[in-house]
Write a protein that holds these residues in place. Structure first.
Motif, PDB file in Angstrom:
ATOM      1  N   ALA A 116      -3.901  -7.934   8.671  1.00  0.00           N
ATOM      2  CA  ALA A 116      -4.786  -9.091   8.751  1.00  0.00           C
ATOM      3  C   ALA A 116      -6.003  -8.862   7.863  1.00  0.00           C
ATOM      4  O   ALA A 116      -6.374  -7.731   7.567  1.00  0.00           O
ATOM      5  N   CYS A 117      -6.626  -9.952   7.437  1.00  0.00           N
ATOM      6  CA  CYS A 117      -7.821  -9.845   6.614  1.00  0.00           C
ATOM      7  C   CYS A 117      -8.753 -10.998   6.913  1.00  0.00           C
ATOM      8  O   CYS A 117      -8.402 -11.949   7.593  1.00  0.00           O
TER       9      CYS A 117
ATOM     10  N   LEU B 287     -14.591 -18.801  -5.099  1.00  0.00           N
ATOM     11  CA  LEU B 287     -13.666 -17.673  -5.124  1.00  0.00           C
ATOM     12  C   LEU B 287     -13.629 -17.090  -3.728  1.00  0.00           C
ATOM     13  O   LEU B 287     -14.643 -17.079  -3.025  1.00  0.00           O
ATOM     14  N   GLY B 288     -12.485 -16.572  -3.334  1.00  0.00           N
ATOM     15  CA  GLY B 288     -12.329 -15.922  -2.040  1.00  0.00           C
ATOM     16  C   GLY B 288     -11.869 -14.489  -2.232  1.00  0.00           C
ATOM     17  O   GLY B 288     -10.831 -14.238  -2.840  1.00  0.00           O
ATOM     18  N   PHE B 289     -12.671 -13.543  -1.754  1.00  0.00           N
ATOM     19  CA  PHE B 289     -12.330 -12.124  -1.804  1.00  0.00           C
ATOM     20  C   PHE B 289     -11.685 -11.748  -0.487  1.00  0.00           C
ATOM     21  O   PHE B 289     -12.288 -11.952   0.578  1.00  0.00           O
ATOM     22  N   LEU B 290     -10.489 -11.208  -0.521  1.00  0.00           N
ATOM     23  CA  LEU B 290      -9.848 -10.744   0.701  1.00  0.00           C
ATOM     24  C   LEU B 290     -10.438  -9.393   1.071  1.00  0.00           C
ATOM     25  O   LEU B 290     -10.520  -8.490   0.231  1.00  0.00           O
ATOM     26  N   VAL B 291     -10.921  -9.307   2.302  1.00  0.00           N
ATOM     27  CA  VAL B 291     -11.576  -8.100   2.823  1.00  0.00           C
ATOM     28  C   VAL B 291     -10.902  -7.730   4.144  1.00  0.00           C
ATOM     29  O   VAL B 291     -10.224  -8.549   4.754  1.00  0.00           O
TER      30      VAL B 291
ATOM     31  N   CYS C 137     -18.186 -15.501   5.230  1.00  0.00           N
ATOM     32  CA  CYS C 137     -17.026 -14.678   5.542  1.00  0.00           C
ATOM     33  C   CYS C 137     -16.315 -15.317   6.720  1.00  0.00           C
ATOM     34  O   CYS C 137     -16.894 -15.489   7.797  1.00  0.00           O
ATOM     35  N   THR C 138     -15.069 -15.689   6.494  1.00  0.00           N
ATOM     36  CA  THR C 138     -14.272 -16.380   7.494  1.00  0.00           C
ATOM     37  C   THR C 138     -13.326 -15.404   8.168  1.00  0.00           C
ATOM     38  O   THR C 138     -12.541 -14.733   7.494  1.00  0.00           O
ATOM     39  N   GLU C 139     -13.427 -15.353   9.475  1.00  0.00           N
ATOM     40  CA  GLU C 139     -12.503 -14.530  10.252  1.00  0.00           C
ATOM     41  C   GLU C 139     -11.184 -15.270  10.334  1.00  0.00           C
ATOM     42  O   GLU C 139     -11.127 -16.424  10.748  1.00  0.00           O
ATOM     43  N   THR C 140     -10.118 -14.625   9.941  1.00  0.00           N
ATOM     44  CA  THR C 140      -8.812 -15.278   9.953  1.00  0.00           C
ATOM     45  C   THR C 140      -7.834 -14.599  10.888  1.00  0.00           C
ATOM     46  O   THR C 140      -6.746 -15.119  11.100  1.00  0.00           O
ATOM     47  N   ASP C 141      -8.203 -13.456  11.445  1.00  0.00           N
ATOM     48  CA  ASP C 141      -7.302 -12.730  12.328  1.00  0.00           C
ATOM     49  C   ASP C 141      -6.833 -13.655  13.445  1.00  0.00           C
ATOM     50  O   ASP C 141      -7.621 -14.331  14.084  1.00  0.00           O
ATOM     51  N   GLY C 142      -5.540 -13.682  13.661  1.00  0.00           N
ATOM     52  CA  GLY C 142      -4.985 -14.545  14.689  1.00  0.00           C
ATOM     53  C   GLY C 142      -4.629 -15.924  14.188  1.00  0.00           C
ATOM     54  O   GLY C 142      -4.044 -16.724  14.894  1.00  0.00           O
ATOM     55  N   ARG C 143      -4.980 -16.247  12.932  1.00  0.00           N
ATOM     56  CA  ARG C 143      -4.639 -17.548  12.379  1.00  0.00           C
ATOM     57  C   ARG C 143      -3.656 -17.441  11.234  1.00  0.00           C
ATOM     58  O   ARG C 143      -3.449 -18.389  10.503  1.00  0.00           O
ATOM     59  N   GLY C 144      -3.085 -16.271  11.032  1.00  0.00           N
ATOM     60  CA  GLY C 144      -1.980 -16.164  10.111  1.00  0.00           C
ATOM     61  C   GLY C 144      -2.252 -15.627   8.731  1.00  0.00           C
ATOM     62  O   GLY C 144      -1.323 -15.278   8.026  1.00  0.00           O
TER      63      GLY C 144
END
Length: 127
Positions: free
Chosen positions: A13-14, A51-55, A70-77
């Motif tokens: 996840a990122c 631009l979106g940096f994957l972290v 910074c967008t939390e994406t864990d749990g959303r795929g």
């Protein structure tokens, strides 16, 4: 950057740090010239506005860099995916899998974004 059209989970996840394109491109240049701390995967929206940096996952909880989100994406795929397709619908790769590390270190990105902002401010003040 709209993260609603996210692909199926594939790998770790990122989170995604989103910045205006100008600052992001400066940061990419800074990271690529750096001391060996690699830049991770970078996506851009179709309008080339951001631009979106994957972290790494969990970065969003402590992200505090002005001018970025910074967008939390864990749990959303959204996953760090070494496949060639961009992870978000309506985006494309600036630095695709195979040309970059999977994720950018948040501390290194924070420093690069700060330096990029200072460079842009200096350049704009010379006009």
């Amino acid at each position: 950057m709209d993260t609603r059209g996210i692909s199926e989970p594939v790998r770790d996840a990122c989170d995604v740090v989103t910045v205006p394109t100008r600052q992001g491109l400066e940061a990419v240049d800074i990271l690529r010239r750096g001391t060996g701390d690699g830049v991770g995967l970078v996506i851009h929206d179709d309008g080339c506005d951001t631009l979106g940096f994957l972290v790494p996952s969990g970065t969003a909880a402590a992200w505090d860099v002005p001018g970025s989100t910074c967008t939390e994406t864990d749990g959303r795929g959204l996953r760090l995916d070494p496949e060639p397709a961009p992870p978000v619908e309506g985006s494309d790769w600036l630095l695709p899998p195979g040309e970059a590390d999977l994720a950018t270190d948040p501390a290194v990105l924070r420093a690069a974004l700060g330096e990029a902002a200072r460079l842009i401010e200096a350049a704009d003040s010379c006009r």
